[in-house]
Design a protein around this motif. Structure first.
Motif, short mmCIF file in Angstrom:
data_model
loop_
_atom_site.label_atom_id
_atom_site.label_comp_id
_atom_site.label_asym_id
_atom_site.label_seq_id
_atom_site.Cartn_x
_atom_site.Cartn_y
_atom_site.Cartn_z
N ILE A 1 36.26 45.01 45.45
CA ILE A 1 36.82 44.84 44.11
C ILE A 1 35.92 45.57 43.12
CG2 ILE A 1 37.79 43.22 42.45
CD1 ILE A 1 38.91 42.84 45.24
N PHE A 2 36.47 46.54 42.39
CA PHE A 2 35.74 47.26 41.35
C PHE A 2 36.11 46.63 40.01
CE2 PHE A 2 36.42 50.25 44.83
CZ PHE A 2 35.12 50.70 45.07
N ILE A 3 35.14 46.02 39.35
CA ILE A 3 35.43 45.17 38.20
C ILE A 3 34.83 45.76 36.92
CG2 ILE A 3 35.31 42.83 37.27
CD1 ILE A 3 34.75 41.84 40.13
N PHE B 1 41.15 48.03 48.54
CA PHE B 1 40.37 47.79 47.33
C PHE B 1 41.28 47.42 46.18
CE2 PHE B 1 41.63 52.20 46.81
CZ PHE B 1 41.85 52.33 45.44
N GLU B 2 40.65 46.88 45.13
CA GLU B 2 41.36 46.57 43.90
C GLU B 2 40.52 47.02 42.71
OE1 GLU B 2 42.48 42.46 43.58
OE2 GLU B 2 43.27 42.38 45.64
N ASN B 3 41.18 47.44 41.65
CA ASN B 3 40.53 47.67 40.36
C ASN B 3 40.86 46.50 39.46
OD1 ASN B 3 41.41 50.82 41.18
ND2 ASN B 3 39.32 50.53 40.47
N ALA B 4 39.85 45.98 38.78
CA ALA B 4 40.04 44.76 38.01
C ALA B 4 39.24 44.80 36.72
CB ALA B 4 39.62 43.54 38.85
N GLN B 5 39.56 43.87 35.84
CA GLN B 5 38.85 43.70 34.57
C GLN B 5 38.21 42.32 34.57
OE1 GLN B 5 38.61 45.88 31.76
NE2 GLN B 5 37.10 44.37 31.15
N THR C 1 28.40 36.20 38.27
CA THR C 1 29.61 35.58 38.79
C THR C 1 30.66 35.69 37.70
OG1 THR C 1 28.31 34.02 40.12
CG2 THR C 1 30.63 33.48 39.72
N VAL C 2 31.80 36.29 38.05
CA VAL C 2 32.80 36.56 37.04
C VAL C 2 34.19 36.10 37.49
CG1 VAL C 2 31.51 38.59 36.27
CG2 VAL C 2 33.39 38.88 37.89
N GLU C 3 35.03 35.83 36.53
CA GLU C 3 36.47 35.74 36.78
C GLU C 3 37.05 37.12 36.49
OE1 GLU C 3 38.59 32.73 34.71
OE2 GLU C 3 37.39 31.09 35.49
N TYR C 4 38.02 37.54 37.30
CA TYR C 4 38.57 38.87 37.10
C TYR C 4 40.09 38.86 37.24
CZ TYR C 4 38.88 39.19 42.23
OH TYR C 4 39.18 38.99 43.55
N SER C 5 40.69 39.87 36.64
CA SER C 5 42.13 40.07 36.74
C SER C 5 42.39 41.49 37.23
CB SER C 5 42.80 39.85 35.38
OG SER C 5 44.18 40.16 35.43
N SER C 6 43.08 41.65 38.35
CA SER C 6 43.31 42.96 38.94
C SER C 6 44.46 43.69 38.24
CB SER C 6 43.63 42.84 40.43
OG SER C 6 42.51 42.31 41.14
N GLU D 1 30.58 54.86 38.19
CA GLU D 1 31.25 54.84 36.89
C GLU D 1 30.92 53.59 36.09
OE1 GLU D 1 35.36 55.42 37.96
OE2 GLU D 1 35.21 57.58 37.65
N GLY D 2 30.01 52.78 36.60
CA GLY D 2 29.60 51.59 35.86
C GLY D 2 30.44 50.36 36.13
N HIS D 3 31.32 50.40 37.15
CA HIS D 3 32.09 49.22 37.50
C HIS D 3 31.27 48.31 38.41
CE1 HIS D 3 35.38 52.45 37.24
NE2 HIS D 3 35.43 51.76 36.12
#
Length: 439
Positions: A29-31, A51-55, A39-44, A17-19
């Motif tokens: 972690i699916f971001i 697992f976690e879904n994050a932005q 390398t990213v900072e993310y918020s779940s 799905e492009g994550h």
């Protein structure tokens, strides 16, 4: 005071799905918005044990795959998820998804990988279902796709995957609905763009009054479209204005075929890719004059009629009585009625006995919906009466892989080739085509 920082991750790959996919502390972690090698900072926003879904909230190191999204609504609108990925990389990701599914779910590997079918990446979408909603708090009407992970409609002024004419029409659609007396009772506008006419189907839950009808006619004249009205289900849609518009149709020039259809009936959203897909499917199937061929889940006859044009006789089977009737009309319209037969059948409940009763087929084309064709492939005989060649067109790599497992590891077929079809650029949808032969 210690300032709270978002966690960081090194993104390893993309999922279907492009994550972005990363692993942190033993969890996957699916971001959203992250790409491989970044390398990213993310918020779940969703946490589960494994697992976690994050932005992604900050890109600390950018990937060479990243491009600037063309659409100003990207990131808010849920219609596209991969505009930030280079178009060639999108196709490569989908190819990997297909191969991974075939290997992991199907325990199969094609002898060769077909070159990807791809075409225009912008303005390609000739079919779409736009939501419409009057938002009292904003004093306006919104028309468009839903926001990401939301039931709200995105505040869209344009759309880069719709043809330019339709994209430019979005503000006028909003104005039209806003001025109707039934603006709170018109939840949807369906688009169907044909070779000679563009149709907008207004889903109306209450009748239009005379003033509404006048506004709709003015809109149709100003934008050179035909308006249909749909008071209830898809079968209730009917042409409203103008009544002398050309017939809605798409064409397959290579086969000399013109396919009339109704705007609420299923056709492929991307006519450019559909032409190439049909061409490849017929080339792989290689129908010969005089052969008896089955086209399963035939719809309007998108593949049936080109197969018949090659001189074979074709049985098309489809679960929708309406589509079967339209397929018969299309065959007659193209002078192929004598070489085609269409039957209504629930192929999700077919049995070996029912399939055998249809007679022997030299070749078979299968083009199922996302659920795949498990009962059909299980019903194929394991002896010499089975079709010696099968072409499978898929819109779900997981169910293709599941069905391929049966065809190869139970029914004795060889998976000669498989490849992706980029029917939906900038989205995670993976369409594909595969070829199976009896050794």
């Amino acid at each position: 005071m210690t300032q709270h920082r978002n966690p960081q991750a090194l993104v390893e790959s993309l999922d279907f799905e492009g994550h972005g996919v990363a692993h942190v502390g033993g969890k996957t972690i699916f971001i959203d918005g992250a790409l491989p090698f970044e390398t990213v900072e993310y918020s779940s926003y969703r946490k589960k044990p494994n697992f976690e879904n994050a932005q992604a909230v900050a890109i600390l190191k950018e990937s060479y795959l990243r491009v600037t999204p063309r659409c100003r609504h990207f990131g808010v609108c849920g219609g596209c998820s991969m505009q930030h990925v280079d178009a060639r990389a999108q196709v490569a990701v989908k190819q990997r998804v297909l191969e991974d599914n075939l290997s992991r779910i199907g325990n199969v590997k094609p002898d060769s990988i077909l070159s990807a079918i791809h075409g225009p990446t912008w303005g390609y979408r000739h079919r779409a279902r736009l939501s419409a909603r009057y938002v009292a708090k904003k004093g306006t009407v919104l028309v468009g796709f839903h926001e990401k992970r939301s039931s709200y409609i995105a505040d869209m002024q344009s759309c880069e995957i719709l043809p330019a004419k339709i994209s430019a029409m979005l503000p006028a659609m909003r104005e039209l609905v806003m001025n109707l007396s039934i603006r709170e009772r018109m939840p949807q506008i369906e688009l169907a763009l044909g070779d000679a006419v563009d149709v907008l189907v207004l889903r109306i839950m209450d009748p239009l009054n005379e003033a509404d009808e006048a506004l709709v006619r003015q809109f149709a004249d100003r934008h050179t479209v035909q308006i249909w009205l749909q008071p209830k289900g898809p079968d209730t849609a009917y042409p409203f204005y103008p009544l002398d518009a050309p017939t809605l149709s798409y064409s397959l020039p290579e086969f000399g075929i013109v396919m009339p259809y109704k705007p609420t009936e299923f056709t492929q959203v991307n006519p450019h890719i559909n032409r190439v897909l049909v061409s490849r499917a017929i080339r792989l199937l290689d129908p010969q004059p005089g052969e008896h061929i089955a086209d399963m889940f035939c719809g309007l006859g998108n593949f049936t009629l080109p197969i018949a044009r090659r001189g074979a006789t074709v049985l098309g089977m489809e679960g929708s009585e309406g589509l079967v009737q339209r397929a018969r009309e299309g065959a007659k319209h193209n002078g192929l009625a004598e070489r085609t037969e269409f039957q209504v059948a629930n192929l999700f409940e077919i049995t070996p006995e029912k399939l055998a009763a249809l007679g022997r087929f030299d070749r078979m084309l299968i083009d199922p919906p996302r659920d795949g064709a498990m009962e059909l492939v299980k019903s194929i005989a394991e002896d010499d009466s089975a079709p010696r060649r099968i072409v499978y067109v898929s819109c779900n790599p997981a169910t293709l892989a599941r069905d391929a497992n049966v065809l190869v590891n139970v029914k004795g077929y060889r998976m000669e080739a498989a490849g992706v079809v980029n029917m939906f650029p900038h989205t995670g949808h993976v369409e594909s085509i595969a070829l199976f032969d009896k050794p």
